[in-house]
Motif scaffolding. Structure first.
Motif, short mmCIF file in Angstrom:
data_model
loop_
_atom_site.label_atom_id
_atom_site.label_comp_id
_atom_site.label_asym_id
_atom_site.label_seq_id
_atom_site.Cartn_x
_atom_site.Cartn_y
_atom_site.Cartn_z
N LEU A 46 0.83 -1.20 0.00
CA LEU A 46 0.00 0.00 0.00
C LEU A 46 0.87 1.25 0.00
O LEU A 46 0.57 2.23 -0.69
N ALA A 47 1.98 1.23 0.76
CA ALA A 47 2.89 2.37 0.76
C ALA A 47 3.48 2.60 -0.63
O ALA A 47 3.59 3.75 -1.09
N TYR A 48 3.84 1.53 -1.33
CA TYR A 48 4.36 1.67 -2.69
C TYR A 48 3.30 2.23 -3.63
O TYR A 48 3.59 3.09 -4.48
N LEU A 49 2.08 1.74 -3.53
CA LEU A 49 1.01 2.23 -4.40
C LEU A 49 0.76 3.72 -4.20
O LEU A 49 0.60 4.48 -5.16
N LEU A 50 0.74 4.16 -2.94
CA LEU A 50 0.53 5.58 -2.65
C LEU A 50 1.67 6.42 -3.20
O LEU A 50 1.45 7.51 -3.75
N ALA A 51 2.89 5.91 -3.05
CA ALA A 51 4.05 6.65 -3.55
C ALA A 51 4.02 6.75 -5.07
O ALA A 51 4.31 7.81 -5.65
N MET A 52 3.67 5.67 -5.75
CA MET A 52 3.61 5.69 -7.21
C MET A 52 2.51 6.64 -7.69
O MET A 52 2.68 7.36 -8.68
N SER A 53 1.38 6.65 -6.99
CA SER A 53 0.29 7.55 -7.37
C SER A 53 0.69 8.99 -7.15
O SER A 53 0.43 9.86 -7.98
N SER A 55 3.66 10.29 -7.23
CA SER A 55 4.66 10.71 -8.21
C SER A 55 4.14 10.60 -9.64
O SER A 55 4.90 10.76 -10.59
N ARG A 56 2.84 10.27 -9.76
CA ARG A 56 2.17 10.17 -11.06
C ARG A 56 2.79 9.10 -11.97
O ARG A 56 2.78 9.22 -13.18
N GLN A 57 3.32 8.05 -11.35
CA GLN A 57 3.78 6.91 -12.13
C GLN A 57 2.58 6.07 -12.54
O GLN A 57 1.62 5.93 -11.79
N GLU A 58 2.66 5.49 -13.72
CA GLU A 58 1.56 4.65 -14.20
C GLU A 58 1.47 3.39 -13.35
O GLU A 58 2.47 2.72 -13.08
N LEU A 59 0.25 3.07 -12.92
CA LEU A 59 0.03 1.86 -12.14
C LEU A 59 -0.24 0.72 -13.11
O LEU A 59 -1.33 0.57 -13.64
N GLY A 60 0.77 -0.09 -13.36
CA GLY A 60 0.60 -1.22 -14.26
C GLY A 60 -0.18 -2.34 -13.61
O GLY A 60 -0.60 -2.25 -12.46
N GLU A 61 -0.36 -3.41 -14.36
CA GLU A 61 -1.10 -4.55 -13.82
C GLU A 61 -0.34 -5.23 -12.71
O GLU A 61 -0.92 -5.87 -11.83
N ARG A 62 1.00 -5.14 -12.74
CA ARG A 62 1.83 -5.69 -11.68
C ARG A 62 2.49 -4.54 -10.94
O ARG A 62 2.89 -3.53 -11.53
N LEU A 63 2.61 -4.67 -9.63
CA LEU A 63 3.23 -3.64 -8.81
C LEU A 63 4.75 -3.78 -8.91
O LEU A 63 5.32 -4.77 -8.45
N LYS A 64 5.41 -2.77 -9.54
CA LYS A 64 6.86 -2.83 -9.75
C LYS A 64 7.50 -1.52 -9.33
O LYS A 64 7.82 -0.66 -10.16
N PRO A 65 7.67 -1.29 -8.02
CA PRO A 65 8.32 -0.05 -7.56
C PRO A 65 9.79 -0.03 -7.96
O PRO A 65 10.45 -1.08 -8.02
N LEU A 125 -9.68 10.31 -0.40
CA LEU A 125 -8.31 9.87 -0.10
C LEU A 125 -7.64 9.13 -1.24
O LEU A 125 -6.43 9.17 -1.39
N LEU A 126 -8.45 8.42 -2.04
CA LEU A 126 -7.89 7.56 -3.07
C LEU A 126 -8.45 7.94 -4.44
O LEU A 126 -9.66 7.90 -4.64
N PRO A 127 -7.59 8.30 -5.39
CA PRO A 127 -8.07 8.58 -6.75
C PRO A 127 -8.62 7.30 -7.37
O PRO A 127 -8.23 6.19 -6.98
N PRO A 128 -9.51 7.42 -8.35
CA PRO A 128 -10.13 6.23 -8.95
C PRO A 128 -9.13 5.19 -9.44
O PRO A 128 -9.35 3.99 -9.30
N ALA A 129 -8.02 5.64 -10.04
CA ALA A 129 -7.05 4.70 -10.59
C ALA A 129 -6.39 3.86 -9.50
O ALA A 129 -5.87 2.78 -9.76
N LEU A 130 -6.40 4.37 -8.28
CA LEU A 130 -5.73 3.69 -7.17
C LEU A 130 -6.69 2.91 -6.28
O LEU A 130 -6.29 1.98 -5.58
N MET A 131 -7.96 3.28 -6.30
CA MET A 131 -8.93 2.77 -5.33
C MET A 131 -8.96 1.25 -5.27
O MET A 131 -8.76 0.65 -4.21
N GLN A 132 -9.24 0.60 -6.40
CA GLN A 132 -9.40 -0.85 -6.38
C GLN A 132 -8.12 -1.56 -5.99
O GLN A 132 -8.15 -2.53 -5.22
N ARG A 133 -6.97 -1.07 -6.48
CA ARG A 133 -5.71 -1.72 -6.15
C ARG A 133 -5.44 -1.64 -4.65
O ARG A 133 -5.03 -2.62 -4.02
#
Length: 358
Positions: A46-53, A55-65, A125-133
């Protein structure tokens, strides 16, 4: 400049947050390794997902920080302390400590919204692109039924802990459910035959017909497929029926997970002020004929329940126990025959009315 907060009596020096696991076995200051690994892994992802969001990094299908992100947002755990099972947390290297604090504060805000079933707060708190992940990562480590466990997270900036219980898993399931009418959603259980990541499809063997069903899944659940290479698995999605009324294809699959055969623990009735004198443990099994229904039974209590999913099975167990208590435990002996009076006695041996604390 990093923001400075007053010292917290519970959070050790050098750490910014405290994760607690309470209830059940945690009250004896111990926890199962798989439970601890699951909650820490969920927090880390979850910390990685928040950080990627952020920094406006694209959230791919796999989490790759990236390597830099792994260094900056890597969780650091201190020595567990008293208070059930309490684990101090920090994030990142010392020169990046302010970012680490921000991420843990944001995670605590998300936990607070979930504990209050506050959809509006989650949307803020969570933008749509991040919510489900994000919700899927949290759902992975939550208790699925009342095992007595609960997780809490407090930070130096927000000492009031945010507490997650098994009920949050139900709330998340509702948020993640596809926006389709209820009669188009189906859950089937089968043996995983193969996965085609390019086509976003899995194939399962459906026991009632012994035929293969191809399931087209939503991209955001790909991580869960990789983690579900066990037999049997449950697949939930929009179904297409054949001429005989059996599912032939599943579209928009929103959930794929191994069937959970771990003990189902009941400590109290939700609809009545009644509790178990000793927690009731029920081990689910699949029915022999169709292998689609999860079943539990307790002959001593006259309990025999089945359902397609674990959540529905728990609800069925609750309904049956409430019915048994009303129909037998509360009935006068004059209304009951010999067998019913014996069942009444067993119910009172195993269950009791709970009294509100003064």
């Amino acid at each position: 400049m990093p923001e400075h907060h007053p010292p917290s009596p519970e959070i050790p020096e050098g750490f910014v947050a405290l994760l607690k696991v309470e209830g059940g076995e945690a009250d004896h200051h111990e926890i199962r390794a798989e439970c601890l690994v699951a909650v820490l892994s969920g927090l880390q992802r979850l910390a990685y997902l928040l950080a990627m969001s952020e920094s406006r990094q694209e959230l791919g299908e796999r989490l790759k920080p990236s390597r830099a992100m792994r260094q900056q947002y890597a969780l650091r755990c201190g020595i567990p302390g008293p208070g059930s099972y309490a684990l101090p947390l920090d994030v990142g290297s010392p020169d990046l400590i302010s970012g680490g604090r921000d991420s843990l504060d944001r995670i605590q805000d998300i936990w607070t919204a979930l504990s209050g079933h506050d959809s509006d707060a989650l949307n803020r708190l969570l933008p749509p692109a991040l919510m489900q992940r994000a919700l899927r990562e949290i759902q992975k480590f939550l208790p699925k039924d009342p095992e007595g466990l609960r997780f809490s997270l407090s930070t130096r900036s927000s000492p009031e802990p945010a507490v997650l219980t098994w009920r949050v898993s139900r709330f998340i399931s509702e948020r993640l459910a596809p926006t389709l009418s209820e009669d188009t959603i189906m859950t089937v259980t089968g043996e995983l035959l193969r996965i085609d990541f390019a086509a976003r499809q899995v194939a399962i063997l459906y026991p009632p017909t012994r035929r293969e069903i191809v399931c087209t899944y939503l991209p955001e659940i790909e991580d869960s497929i990789i983690e579900s290479r066990k037999e049997p698995i449950q697949v939930t999605g929009r179904f297409v029926l054949d001429d005989e009324g059996s599912p032939s294809k599943l579209m928009d699959v929103s959930r794929i997970e191994p069937v959970d055969f771990s003990p189902m623990v009941v400590t109290e009735l939700e609809a009545l002020p009644v509790r178990m004198k000793t927690p009731l443990e029920l081990v689910p099994v699949l029915d022999e004929e169709s292998q689609q229904y999860l079943c539990v039974a307790d002959a001593d209590l006259g309990l025999d329940a089945f359902a397609l999913t674990r959540d529905h099975l728990f609800d069925e167990v609750q309904e049956q126990l409430c019915m048994l208590w009303r129909e037998y435990a509360l009935a006068s002996d004059e209304e009951l025959d010999d067998a019913a009076r014996l069942l009444k006695a067993r119910l009172h041996t195993r269950m009791e009315e709970s009294r509100a604390e003064a």
